[in-house]
Write an enzyme that holds these catalytic residues in place. Structure first.
Site, PDB file in Angstrom:
ATOM      1  N   HIS A 193       0.857  -1.174   0.000  1.00 33.53           N
ATOM      2  CA  HIS A 193       0.000   0.000   0.000  1.00 33.53           C
ATOM      3  C   HIS A 193       0.900   1.232   0.000  1.00 33.53           C
ATOM      4  O   HIS A 193       2.126   1.117   0.153  1.00 33.53           O
ATOM      5  CB  HIS A 193      -0.945  -0.002   1.210  1.00 33.53           C
ATOM      6  CG  HIS A 193      -0.254   0.025   2.535  1.00 33.53           C
ATOM      7  ND1 HIS A 193      -0.175  -1.069   3.370  1.00 33.53           N
ATOM      8  CD2 HIS A 193       0.416   1.012   3.175  1.00 33.53           C
ATOM      9  CE1 HIS A 193       0.504  -0.753   4.455  1.00 33.53           C
ATOM     10  NE2 HIS A 193       0.882   0.504   4.358  1.00 33.53           N
TER      11      HIS A 193
HETATM   12  P1  TYD Z   1      -1.942  -4.032   7.804  1.00 32.11           P
HETATM   13  O1  TYD Z   1      -2.142  -2.626   7.286  1.00 32.11           O
HETATM   14  O2  TYD Z   1      -2.522  -5.157   7.027  1.00 32.11           O
HETATM   15  O3  TYD Z   1      -0.392  -4.300   8.039  1.00 32.11           O
HETATM   16  P2  TYD Z   1       0.807  -4.259   6.970  1.00 32.11           P
HETATM   17  O4  TYD Z   1       0.866  -2.877   6.448  1.00 32.11           O
HETATM   18  O5  TYD Z   1       2.031  -4.565   7.747  1.00 32.11           O
HETATM   19  O6  TYD Z   1       0.556  -5.279   5.932  1.00 32.11           O
HETATM   20  O7  TYD Z   1      -2.501  -4.066   9.295  1.00 32.11           O
HETATM   21  C1  TYD Z   1      -2.830  -5.264   9.942  1.00 32.11           C
HETATM   22  C2  TYD Z   1      -3.965  -5.000  10.919  1.00 32.11           C
HETATM   23  O8  TYD Z   1      -3.549  -4.128  11.972  1.00 32.11           O
HETATM   24  C3  TYD Z   1      -5.164  -4.347  10.269  1.00 32.11           C
HETATM   25  O9  TYD Z   1      -6.316  -4.961  10.812  1.00 32.11           O
HETATM   26  C4  TYD Z   1      -5.097  -2.911  10.726  1.00 32.11           C
HETATM   27  C5  TYD Z   1      -4.398  -3.012  12.061  1.00 32.11           C
HETATM   28  N1  TYD Z   1      -3.600  -1.836  12.384  1.00 32.11           N
HETATM   29  C6  TYD Z   1      -4.014  -0.977  13.386  1.00 32.11           C
HETATM   30  O10 TYD Z   1      -5.082  -1.157  14.000  1.00 32.11           O
HETATM   31  N2  TYD Z   1      -3.221   0.090  13.712  1.00 32.11           N
HETATM   32  C7  TYD Z   1      -2.050   0.333  13.071  1.00 32.11           C
HETATM   33  O11 TYD Z   1      -1.356   1.314  13.407  1.00 32.11           O
HETATM   34  C8  TYD Z   1      -1.635  -0.549  12.005  1.00 32.11           C
HETATM   35  C9  TYD Z   1      -0.370  -0.309  11.250  1.00 32.11           C
HETATM   36  C10 TYD Z   1      -2.445  -1.618  11.705  1.00 32.11           C
END
Ligand code: TYD
Length: 133
Positions: free
Chosen positions: A49
């Site tokens: 992303h």
């Molecule tokens: P995700 O964006 O999929 O992680 P990555 O970018 O590492 O692939 O996030 C995983 C889960 O964690 C998703 O349900 C959102 C949650 N999350 C939060 O609640 N707060 C945060 O600061 C982050 C980064 C993720």
């Protein structure tokens, strides 16, 4: 601004290490959130992303991982190999996090709280966004 790999001071002696993140060069933004990734299986890919406005500083506190950043024109690969390296990620970078070594903990200091509206989760949409910015 382009992403930058920074040398972070790490004070090592027989008792272990103390790593430090401070000052405007490493943190040209106010930290509003800290999160950390761990237990990532070696073959897993995270990220995929971009952020519209978020600044981040990424550090592999232990272990190692590869962060690929793409601003829509060029793609650069950064190897985060320990607490001595901080990756400063400005807004507008499509990121792929991969090749996590076993036991890696990747810590991310971020300029704002979690906000789904700041995410761009489709690569074609990201390219459109960079071209219209
Ligand atoms: P995700 O964006 O999929 O992680 P990555 O970018 O590492 O692939 O996030 C995983 C889960 O964690 C998703 O349900 C959102 C949650 N999350 C939060 O609640 N707060 C945060 O600061 C982050 C980064 C993720």
């Amino acid at each position: 601004m382009k992403p930058r790999l920074l040398d972070l001071p790490v004070h090592r002696d027989e008792r272990g290490f103390v790593g430090v993140i401070e000052g405007h060069e490493a943190l040209p933004f106010a930290v509003r959130r800290v999160y950390f990734l761990g237990d990532v299986p070696g073959g897993s890919v995270r990220g995929e992303h971009a952020h519209r406005a978020l600044w981040q500083l990424m550090v592999a506190m232990s272990g190692a991982a590869v962060v690929e950043l793409d601003d829509g024109q060029e793609r650069v690969e950064f190897h985060l190999t320990g607490p001595e390296l901080g990756l400063l990620v400005p807004p507008g970078q499509w990121r792929v996090l991969r090749d996590f070594a076993p036991g890696t903990v990747l810590t991310v200091l971020a300029s704002s709280e979690y906000d789904e509206a700041d995410y761009i989760r489709s690569y074609p949409e990201f390219l459109d966004w960079t071209r219209s910015a």
